[in-house]
Scaffold this active site. Structure first.
Site, PDB file in Angstrom:
ATOM      1  N   ARG A   8       0.696  -1.051  -0.387  1.00 39.96           N
ATOM      2  CA  ARG A   8       0.162  -0.302  -0.325  1.00 39.96           C
ATOM      3  C   ARG A   8       0.883   1.533   0.085  1.00 39.96           C
ATOM      4  NH1 ARG A   8      -2.854  -3.756   1.694  1.00 39.96           N
ATOM      5  NH2 ARG A   8      -0.356  -4.316   2.748  1.00 39.96           N
ATOM      6  N   THR A   9       1.974   1.015   0.621  1.00 38.37           N
ATOM      7  CA  THR A   9       2.398   2.467   1.239  1.00 38.37           C
ATOM      8  C   THR A   9       3.184   2.848  -0.266  1.00 38.37           C
ATOM      9  OG1 THR A   9       2.639   2.089   3.220  1.00 38.37           O
ATOM     10  CG2 THR A   9       4.234   4.275   2.603  1.00 38.37           C
TER      11      THR A   9
ATOM     12  N   LYS B 243      28.403  -3.333  -2.917  1.00 37.43           N
ATOM     13  CA  LYS B 243      29.438  -3.908  -3.804  1.00 37.43           C
ATOM     14  C   LYS B 243      30.401  -2.707  -2.037  1.00 37.43           C
ATOM     15  CE  LYS B 243      28.657  -2.627  -8.479  1.00 37.43           C
ATOM     16  NZ  LYS B 243      28.359  -1.352  -9.076  1.00 37.43           N
TER      17      LYS B 243
ATOM     18  N   ARG C  83      11.634   3.878   3.150  1.00 38.67           N
ATOM     19  CA  ARG C  83      10.804   2.284   3.967  1.00 38.67           C
ATOM     20  C   ARG C  83      11.738   1.379   3.963  1.00 38.67           C
ATOM     21  NH1 ARG C  83       5.749  -1.552   4.892  1.00 38.67           N
ATOM     22  NH2 ARG C  83       4.903   0.913   5.195  1.00 38.67           N
TER      23      ARG C  83
ATOM     24  N   HIS D 258       5.275   4.960  11.419  1.00 36.29           N
ATOM     25  CA  HIS D 258       4.934   5.828   9.943  1.00 36.29           C
ATOM     26  C   HIS D 258       4.120   6.563   9.829  1.00 36.29           C
ATOM     27  CE1 HIS D 258       3.537   4.263   6.213  1.00 36.29           C
ATOM     28  NE2 HIS D 258       3.250   2.852   6.350  1.00 36.29           N
TER      29      HIS D 258
END
Ligand code: CP
Length: 417
Positions: A103-104, A132, A153, A190
């Site tokens: 959803r986000t 790397k 996120r 959030h």
């Protein structure tokens, strides 16, 4: 493996990687109370970086809700869509999601598309040069070289906040710097989920949906029902219940702190009696410091004002038990808990107030069954609309960050007002 640790220079486990040293560099700023941090996340009268739900004042939430409503209405018409898509077509966004999301991620992408912002993504760090040995902060600085916004996120609590400070340091030294939006950081915050939760509650408690008319309003009818005489419009004067994994729910934490800004709210936390799942001390202390009336229950049937709490609440926020974060001790202790106490059934829902929305940040857990599908067609089931609201209000947030919200409201009032 990188963790955001509390450093102890004399400890043999003191981190050695550059990633860890980068985070330590911000430790002093990270340790401040949220209030002290807010000014450097703003520019003038608008948010620059979106890191905490505490950045959303009641006034700003009203403003963003109004812009989201306008975007939603404009999007129903071709001319409105054309207007919106031309607003920010010169901007580019990086969606840096190294923790799973449906959803986000998708609603931010759709929100960008509504406003004409071009998106790109890094979701799997294995496809980036971090494999790397590149540090996360170098990655972020690189993104800021190519893009105008970073939505991120991460499983690492406070990484987004640290990246906001990195951007501010770059800005101060005359380098390129872009806004950071926290789309979920560890078990921590959030904020845009809390934003869409509040937007959903604003819409629900405006009682101005399709059932209203100028002759007979749903709100007036509701107030004639027994027990609803004192019902008011808006988020104030309400009882909100949260049920499920309260301890690990970053969405619960962010939303509860925002609801604390409204007058005369009661917050009820219903969790299985297990130390991992009940409310944590820091949230309890922060709510106590704000003089919020808080109840901690272990069942939807426990009584509030002489009735089962499920019959008393104005809104019910269900959550998933986040088993993926369990330790082996947790799993052993769960054996004695009756988890069905934390799952809705159609029978329980019929006992709720007729207007009380059932919210859930989603995903729901098909195995745990906190909201079975049989409830999806109940008028109180708000969770799919809640998820769609996320797209509109995230578009409003992007419009705010890029200072085109006033333009949207002027056009809206001129064309549709
Ligand atoms: N509510 C929420 O954050 O959903 P996703 O994890 O799918 O983004």
């Amino acid at each position: 493996m990188l963790t955001l640790m509390q450093p102890n220079p004399s400890d043999a486990s003191t981190p050695q990687t550059q990633d860890d040293r980068d985070l330590l560099h911000y430790e002093g700023r990270l340790a401040r109370p949220v209030k002290a941090k807010l000014p450097e996340l703003e520019r003038g009268d608008r948010l620059r970086h979106v890191i905490f739900s505490g950045q959303f004042t009641v006034e700003l939430l009203e403003e963003l809700g109004g812009v989201a409503d306008a975007i939603r209405q404009l999007s129903k018409h071709r001319s409105g869509q054309d207007f919106l898509i031309n607003l920010l077509h010169h901007k580019r966004a990086m969606l840096y999601f190294t923790q799973p999301s449906t959803r986000t991620f998708l609603s931010f992408m759709a929100a960008c598309q509504i406003l004409g912002i071009t998106c790109n993504e890094v979701r799997d760090p294995q496809t980036s040069s971090e494999t790397k040995g590149e540090t996360r902060f170098d990655s972020i600085r690189m993104f800021s070289s190519y893009f105008d916004l970073i939505v991120m996120r991460s499983p690492i609590a406070r990484l987004a906040e640290s990246c906001a400070y990195l951007m501010n340091d770059l800005e101060r030294s005359g380098n390129r710097s872009v806004p950071i939006v926290n789309a979920g950081s560890g078990a921590d915050q959030h904020p845009t989920q809390a934003l869409l939760d509040i937007y959903t509650l604003q819409r629900t408690f405006s009682f101005s949906g399709p059932n209203d008319s100028s002759i007979s309003s749903r709100f007036d009818d509701l107030r004639k029902q027994p027990g609803c005489e004192h019902l008011t419009k808006g988020l104030a004067n309400k009882t909100y219940a949260f049920c499920g994994d309260i301890g690990r729910g970053r969405t619960v934490r962010s939303l509860a702190l925002l609801l604390a800004n409204y007058a005369n709210v009661r917050l009820v936390f219903i969790a299985p009696p297990h130390p991992t799942l009940v409310m944590r001390d820091d949230l309890r202390d922060r709510l106590a410091a704000r003089d919020v009336e808080v109840y901690e229950f272990d069942s939807l049937e426990q009584e509030l004002d002489g009735k089962p709490v499920v019959e008393q609440v104005d809104a019910l926020y269900m959550t998933r038990v986040q088993r993926e974060h369990d330790t082996s001790d947790d799993a052993d202790q769960y054996a004695t808990i009756d988890f069905s106490q934390y799952c809705l059934t159609p029978e329980i829902v019929t006992r709720m107030k007729s207007y009380a929305p059932i919210l859930h940040p989603f995903p729901r857990d098909q195995h745990f069954g906190e909201i079975p599908q049989e409830i999806d067609n109940d008028p109180r089931a708000m969770y799919f609309r809640q998820a769609r609201n996320g797209m509109w209000v995230r578009a409003a947030l992007l419009a705010h960050i890029f200072d085109v919200d006033g333009h949207i409201m002027r056009y809206f009032h001129q064309e549709l007002g």
